[in-house]
Design a protein around this motif. Structure first.
Motif, PDB file in Angstrom:
ATOM      1  N   UNK A 129      53.875  55.507  47.982  1.00  0.00           N
ATOM      2  CA  UNK A 129      54.365  54.799  49.163  1.00  0.00           C
ATOM      3  C   UNK A 129      55.218  53.594  48.772  1.00  0.00           C
ATOM      4  N   UNK A 130      56.103  53.143  49.667  1.00  0.00           N
ATOM      5  CA  UNK A 130      56.831  51.891  49.417  1.00  0.00           C
ATOM      6  C   UNK A 130      55.842  50.738  49.208  1.00  0.00           C
ATOM      7  N   UNK A 131      56.312  49.706  48.521  1.00  0.00           N
ATOM      8  CA  UNK A 131      55.435  48.612  48.129  1.00  0.00           C
ATOM      9  C   UNK A 131      54.699  47.993  49.309  1.00  0.00           C
ATOM     10  N   UNK A 132      55.394  47.754  50.429  1.00  0.00           N
ATOM     11  CA  UNK A 132      54.746  47.088  51.558  1.00  0.00           C
ATOM     12  C   UNK A 132      53.643  47.952  52.159  1.00  0.00           C
ATOM     13  N   UNK A 133      53.883  49.267  52.263  1.00  0.00           N
ATOM     14  CA  UNK A 133      52.864  50.166  52.802  1.00  0.00           C
ATOM     15  C   UNK A 133      51.672  50.272  51.852  1.00  0.00           C
ATOM     16  N   UNK A 134      51.963  50.302  50.559  1.00  0.00           N
ATOM     17  CA  UNK A 134      50.898  50.375  49.565  1.00  0.00           C
ATOM     18  C   UNK A 134      50.033  49.116  49.599  1.00  0.00           C
ATOM     19  N   UNK A 135      50.662  47.954  49.707  1.00  0.00           N
ATOM     20  CA  UNK A 135      49.899  46.705  49.728  1.00  0.00           C
ATOM     21  C   UNK A 135      49.022  46.621  50.977  1.00  0.00           C
ATOM     22  N   UNK A 136      49.518  47.088  52.116  1.00  0.00           N
ATOM     23  CA  UNK A 136      48.726  47.058  53.348  1.00  0.00           C
ATOM     24  C   UNK A 136      47.443  47.871  53.174  1.00  0.00           C
ATOM     25  N   UNK A 137      47.530  49.025  52.519  1.00  0.00           N
ATOM     26  CA  UNK A 137      46.352  49.868  52.311  1.00  0.00           C
ATOM     27  C   UNK A 137      45.419  49.237  51.283  1.00  0.00           C
ATOM     28  N   UNK A 138      45.976  48.697  50.212  1.00  0.00           N
ATOM     29  CA  UNK A 138      45.143  48.060  49.185  1.00  0.00           C
ATOM     30  C   UNK A 138      44.409  46.851  49.745  1.00  0.00           C
ATOM     31  N   UNK A 139      45.086  46.039  50.546  1.00  0.00           N
ATOM     32  CA  UNK A 139      44.429  44.896  51.190  1.00  0.00           C
ATOM     33  C   UNK A 139      43.290  45.365  52.088  1.00  0.00           C
ATOM     34  N   UNK A 140      43.543  46.431  52.849  1.00  0.00           N
ATOM     35  CA  UNK A 140      42.516  46.944  53.754  1.00  0.00           C
ATOM     36  C   UNK A 140      41.317  47.477  52.979  1.00  0.00           C
ATOM     37  N   UNK A 141      41.584  48.133  51.850  1.00  0.00           N
ATOM     38  CA  UNK A 141      40.479  48.615  51.019  1.00  0.00           C
ATOM     39  C   UNK A 141      39.624  47.451  50.535  1.00  0.00           C
ATOM     40  N   UNK A 142      40.261  46.348  50.186  1.00  0.00           N
ATOM     41  CA  UNK A 142      39.522  45.158  49.763  1.00  0.00           C
ATOM     42  C   UNK A 142      38.682  44.614  50.919  1.00  0.00           C
ATOM     43  N   UNK A 143      39.271  44.550  52.111  1.00  0.00           N
ATOM     44  CA  UNK A 143      38.533  44.052  53.281  1.00  0.00           C
ATOM     45  C   UNK A 143      37.331  44.936  53.588  1.00  0.00           C
ATOM     46  N   UNK A 144      37.461  46.223  53.307  1.00  0.00           N
ATOM     47  CA  UNK A 144      36.401  47.174  53.628  1.00  0.00           C
ATOM     48  C   UNK A 144      35.311  47.236  52.566  1.00  0.00           C
ATOM     49  N   UNK A 145      35.439  46.434  51.516  1.00  0.00           N
ATOM     50  CA  UNK A 145      34.432  46.429  50.471  1.00  0.00           C
ATOM     51  C   UNK A 145      34.616  47.513  49.426  1.00  0.00           C
ATOM     52  N   UNK A 146      35.833  48.070  49.330  1.00  0.00           N
ATOM     53  CA  UNK A 146      36.089  49.153  48.384  1.00  0.00           C
ATOM     54  C   UNK A 146      36.840  48.661  47.144  1.00  0.00           C
ATOM     55  N   UNK A 147      36.524  47.464  46.701  1.00  0.00           N
ATOM     56  CA  UNK A 147      37.187  46.907  45.526  1.00  0.00           C
ATOM     57  C   UNK A 147      36.950  47.772  44.292  1.00  0.00           C
ATOM     58  N   UNK A 148      35.745  48.336  44.151  1.00  0.00           N
ATOM     59  CA  UNK A 148      35.447  49.165  42.983  1.00  0.00           C
ATOM     60  C   UNK A 148      36.401  50.357  42.916  1.00  0.00           C
ATOM     61  N   UNK A 149      36.634  51.013  44.042  1.00  0.00           N
ATOM     62  CA  UNK A 149      37.558  52.152  44.069  1.00  0.00           C
ATOM     63  C   UNK A 149      38.973  51.708  43.707  1.00  0.00           C
ATOM     64  N   UNK A 150      39.362  50.530  44.170  1.00  0.00           N
ATOM     65  CA  UNK A 150      40.701  50.023  43.864  1.00  0.00           C
ATOM     66  C   UNK A 150      40.840  49.740  42.373  1.00  0.00           C
ATOM     67  N   UNK A 151      39.815  49.140  41.790  1.00  0.00           N
ATOM     68  CA  UNK A 151      39.868  48.846  40.351  1.00  0.00           C
ATOM     69  C   UNK A 151      39.854  50.151  39.534  1.00  0.00           C
ATOM     70  N   UNK A 152      39.109  51.132  40.002  1.00  0.00           N
ATOM     71  CA  UNK A 152      39.101  52.433  39.317  1.00  0.00           C
ATOM     72  C   UNK A 152      40.471  53.091  39.389  1.00  0.00           C
TER      73      UNK A 152
END
Length: 290
Positions: A129-152
């Protein structure tokens, strides 16, 4: 503001409390009753498109991917897809009639479940995805408590696009309240000389405040402003007081509308770049307490 419209602006999924804060209990309950929105978990709501996406994945014996998978995992997106994104095996031939109303993607080994798992979804989204769309999803994953999945995702991504996966993952912040703020930050991150942090506490004013984005060295506060979310009289008075106190304290306050951020990034970028150039011309006193 209609509940479905608000939910779409919030990224396709939202908590009940976020909806109630804007449209009220009666509107939310009515939207649920008539099927305009659907409850997908306790206290969490989504557009009906989410259920339609699952049905499409079943129909193609595939797995939801990209923004459709992100929504399935409860993450907000910049733009709700017009049609579901479904991944199928690379050697699969999908008849034309089955492609209608579906964005078909080919993966070497899509899972046998209804959607890519969280880590795979993040790799897929942050890579493609474009950078802005990717960041929106990554931020949301962090808000949802899915930091472990993001780091993986950052640790295991390989091949083309893996650099962006790691970059976006490193920039993800749970403090961004919604895709509107995430996309604004993605624009700000591309402005030379501007170094913003989300929701930084400013203690040099009374009362203290947390603007959406803050460059503490240039004393610039950037707000993602929506009339629908802050449009009543009490909110207007509160915001005016806060902005005036910041200006009196030496801050430059910028306010960008949802339409500008989501649909006219060049305008936002040009304004930010001009302001950075202006502020860099001279000293502004001591840095604020934060």
């Amino acid at each position: 503001m209609e509940v479905a419209e608000l939910l779409r602006e919030l990224g396709g999924v939202a908590t009940r409390s976020a909806l109630l804060a804007v449209v009220g209990r009666r509107a939310v309950d009515h939207a649920l009753a008539v099927g305009v929105v659907e409850a997908v978990a306790r206290g969490r709501y989504a557009l009906p498109e989410l259920g339609e996406a699952v049905a499409a994945a079943h129909r193609l014996t595939g797995a939801l991917c990209l923004t459709s998978a992100a929504l399935h995992h409860g993450w907000a997106v910049k733009t709700v897809p017009d049609h579901p994104h479904v991944a199928v095996p690379r050697n699969r031939k999908v008849p034309t009639e089955h492609r209608r109303g579906v964005h078909v993607h080919y993966l070497d080994d899509p899972p046998g479940t209804i959607a890519l798992d969280k880590t795979a979804t993040l790799i897929h989204c942050l890579r493609r995805l474009p950078f802005d769309e990717a960041l929106a999803i990554a931020d949301s994953a962090m808000r949802s408590g899915d930091e472990v999945s993001l780091r993986q995702a950052a640790a295991t991504a390989r091949g083309p696009g893996s650099r962006q996966v790691r970059s976006v993952a490193s920039l993800a912040r749970a403090e961004a309240a919604n895709p509107f703020e995430s996309v604004l930050r993605s624009i700000a991150l591309g402005v030379d000389g501007l170094h913003v942090e989300p929701q930084l506490l400013i203690t040099s004013t009374r009362p203290w405040c947390r603007p959406d984005l803050v460059d503490r060295d240039l004393r610039i506060a950037v707000e993602a402003d929506s009339f629908e979310w802050h449009g009543d009289r009490a909110a207007l008075a509160r915001d005016a007081r806060r902005y005036n106190l910041l200006v009196a304290d030496g801050w430059l306050v910028l306010r960008f509308a949802w339409e500008h951020v989501m649909h006219d990034a060049e305008h936002v970028r040009a304004v930010l770049q001009a302001v950075v150039h202006q502020r860099a011309q001279g000293p502004f006193g001591p840095s604020p307490a934060a």
